[in-house]
Design a protein around this motif. Structure first.
Motif, PDB file in Angstrom:
ATOM      1  N   ASN A  26       0.847  -1.124   0.008  1.00  0.00           N
ATOM      2  CA  ASN A  26      -0.012  -0.020   0.093  1.00  0.00           C
ATOM      3  C   ASN A  26       0.980   1.369  -0.057  1.00  0.00           C
ATOM      4  O   ASN A  26       1.980   1.199   0.147  1.00  0.00           O
ATOM      5  N   PHE A  27       0.356   2.324  -0.390  1.00  0.00           N
ATOM      6  CA  PHE A  27       1.190   3.761  -0.417  1.00  0.00           C
ATOM      7  C   PHE A  27       0.083   4.872  -0.381  1.00  0.00           C
ATOM      8  O   PHE A  27      -1.014   4.548  -0.720  1.00  0.00           O
ATOM      9  N   THR A  28       0.742   6.023  -0.128  1.00  0.00           N
ATOM     10  CA  THR A  28      -0.167   7.153   0.152  1.00  0.00           C
ATOM     11  C   THR A  28      -0.117   7.996  -1.543  1.00  0.00           C
ATOM     12  O   THR A  28       1.345   8.226  -1.814  1.00  0.00           O
ATOM     13  N   THR A  35      -4.445   0.636  -1.301  1.00  0.00           N
ATOM     14  CA  THR A  35      -4.311  -0.583  -0.784  1.00  0.00           C
ATOM     15  C   THR A  35      -4.252  -1.645  -2.037  1.00  0.00           C
ATOM     16  O   THR A  35      -4.896  -1.315  -2.969  1.00  0.00           O
ATOM     17  N   GLU A  36      -3.691  -2.784  -1.916  1.00  0.00           N
ATOM     18  CA  GLU A  36      -3.556  -3.579  -3.193  1.00  0.00           C
ATOM     19  C   GLU A  36      -4.893  -4.485  -3.358  1.00  0.00           C
ATOM     20  O   GLU A  36      -4.983  -4.907  -4.135  1.00  0.00           O
ATOM     21  N   GLN A  42      -9.406   0.714   4.736  1.00  0.00           N
ATOM     22  CA  GLN A  42      -8.587   1.427   5.594  1.00  0.00           C
ATOM     23  C   GLN A  42      -8.339   2.888   5.425  1.00  0.00           C
ATOM     24  O   GLN A  42      -8.178   3.625   6.537  1.00  0.00           O
ATOM     25  N   GLU A  43      -8.796   3.377   4.383  1.00  0.00           N
ATOM     26  CA  GLU A  43      -8.765   4.898   3.898  1.00  0.00           C
ATOM     27  C   GLU A  43      -9.947   5.386   4.762  1.00  0.00           C
ATOM     28  O   GLU A  43      -9.704   6.420   5.281  1.00  0.00           O
ATOM     29  N   VAL A  44     -11.035   4.783   4.772  1.00  0.00           N
ATOM     30  CA  VAL A  44     -12.264   5.738   5.519  1.00  0.00           C
ATOM     31  C   VAL A  44     -11.863   5.561   6.980  1.00  0.00           C
ATOM     32  O   VAL A  44     -12.234   6.460   7.545  1.00  0.00           O
ATOM     33  N   LYS A  45     -11.204   4.582   7.366  1.00  0.00           N
ATOM     34  CA  LYS A  45     -10.878   4.376   8.853  1.00  0.00           C
ATOM     35  C   LYS A  45     -10.139   5.721   9.230  1.00  0.00           C
ATOM     36  O   LYS A  45     -10.001   6.044  10.446  1.00  0.00           O
ATOM     37  N   ARG A  46      -8.930   5.543   8.377  1.00  0.00           N
ATOM     38  CA  ARG A  46      -7.927   6.638   8.581  1.00  0.00           C
ATOM     39  C   ARG A  46      -8.442   7.936   8.580  1.00  0.00           C
ATOM     40  O   ARG A  46      -8.415   8.733   9.368  1.00  0.00           O
ATOM     41  N   ARG A  47      -9.501   8.294   7.637  1.00  0.00           N
ATOM     42  CA  ARG A  47     -10.057   9.649   7.504  1.00  0.00           C
ATOM     43  C   ARG A  47     -10.852   9.917   8.701  1.00  0.00           C
ATOM     44  O   ARG A  47     -11.063  10.866   9.088  1.00  0.00           O
TER      45      ARG A  47
END
Length: 175
Positions: A26-28, A35-36, A42-47
Motif C-alpha cells: 500500500n502507499f499514499t 491498498t493492493e 483502511q482509507e475510510v478508517k484513517r479519515r
C-alpha cells in the motif's frame, strides 16, 4: 503494487534504468491511501481518525454553548467534514463502512450538544434535539460520487476507459 482479488498477489518485475522497482502492499498518493486489495476500508478508517482528531483539537470552540448550534454545525462542516470527505468520490462503500460513517456523524453531533453515552439516547432522539430529520454525511458522499461519475462519463479519458472496460480472464464462481 498489483491490485487483485487473488489471495496470493502476483509479483511484478519492472526495471527502470536496469534497477528493479520495489513492490509495495500500500502507499499514499495525493493524500489518499491505496491498498493492493483495492478496497477503501483502511482509507475510510484513517479519515475517521483524522476527523475525530481535528474535532478534538477544536472541541472548545465546537462544544461551546454560547455559540449557536447552527454556527457550530457550519464550523464542523467546514473544518471536520472537509478533512473526512477528501477523495470520498473514489471510495467503494459497503454496509459496514456506511455504519461507520453514520457513527462518526452521530459522534460529532453528540459531542457538539454534549450528550453523554450514559444518557442512552437513541440517534433519532439526538437528531430531533438538534433539529435534523436524518444524517447528512453519507448523503453528501453519495452525491459527490454520483457527480464524479457523471464527470468521468462526459469526457474521453483513461478513467472512462477503465470504468467501461472489460476485465480479461474468467469471472469468479457464483452469482
Amino acid at each position: 503494487m498489483v491490485i487483485s482479488r487473488e489471495k496470493v498477489i502476483p509479483l511484478i518485475d519492472i526495471k527502470i534504468d536496469g534497477e528493479r522497482v520495489e513492490q509495495v502492499a500500500n502507499f499514499t498518493y495525493l493524500g489518499h491511501w491505496i491498498t493492493e486489495d483495492g478496497r477503501s476500508y483502511q482509507e475510510v478508517k484513517r479519515r475517521i481518525g483524522m476527523a475525530k482528531n481535528t474535532f478534538s483539537r477544536m472541541s472548545k470552540l465546537l462544544t461551546n454553548r454560547r455559540i449557536s448550534f447552527a454556527t457550530r454545525s457550519r464550523l464542523t462542516k467546514c473544518y471536520v467534514w472537509s478533512i473526512f470527505l477528501y477523495a470520498c468520490e473514489t471510495w467503494t462503500l459497503n454496509a459496514s463502512l456506511e455504519r461507520n460513517i453514520e457513527a462518526l456523524e452521530m459522534w460529532l453531533y453528540r459531542r457538539m450538544v454534549r450528550i453523554s453515552w450514559k444518557e442512552k439516547k437513541k440517534n433519532k432522539e439526538v437528531l430531533e434535539e438538534i433539529g435534523l430529520k436524518h444524517t447528512e454525511l453519507l448523503k453528501t458522499i453519495k452525491t459527490r460520487q454520483l457527480a464524479y461519475y457523471g464527470h468521468i462519463r462526459r469526457h474521453q479519458s483513461l478513467q472512462k476507459s477503465i470504468m467501461e472496460g472489460k476485465i480479461n480472464g474468467k469471472r469468479q464462481r457464483g452469482r
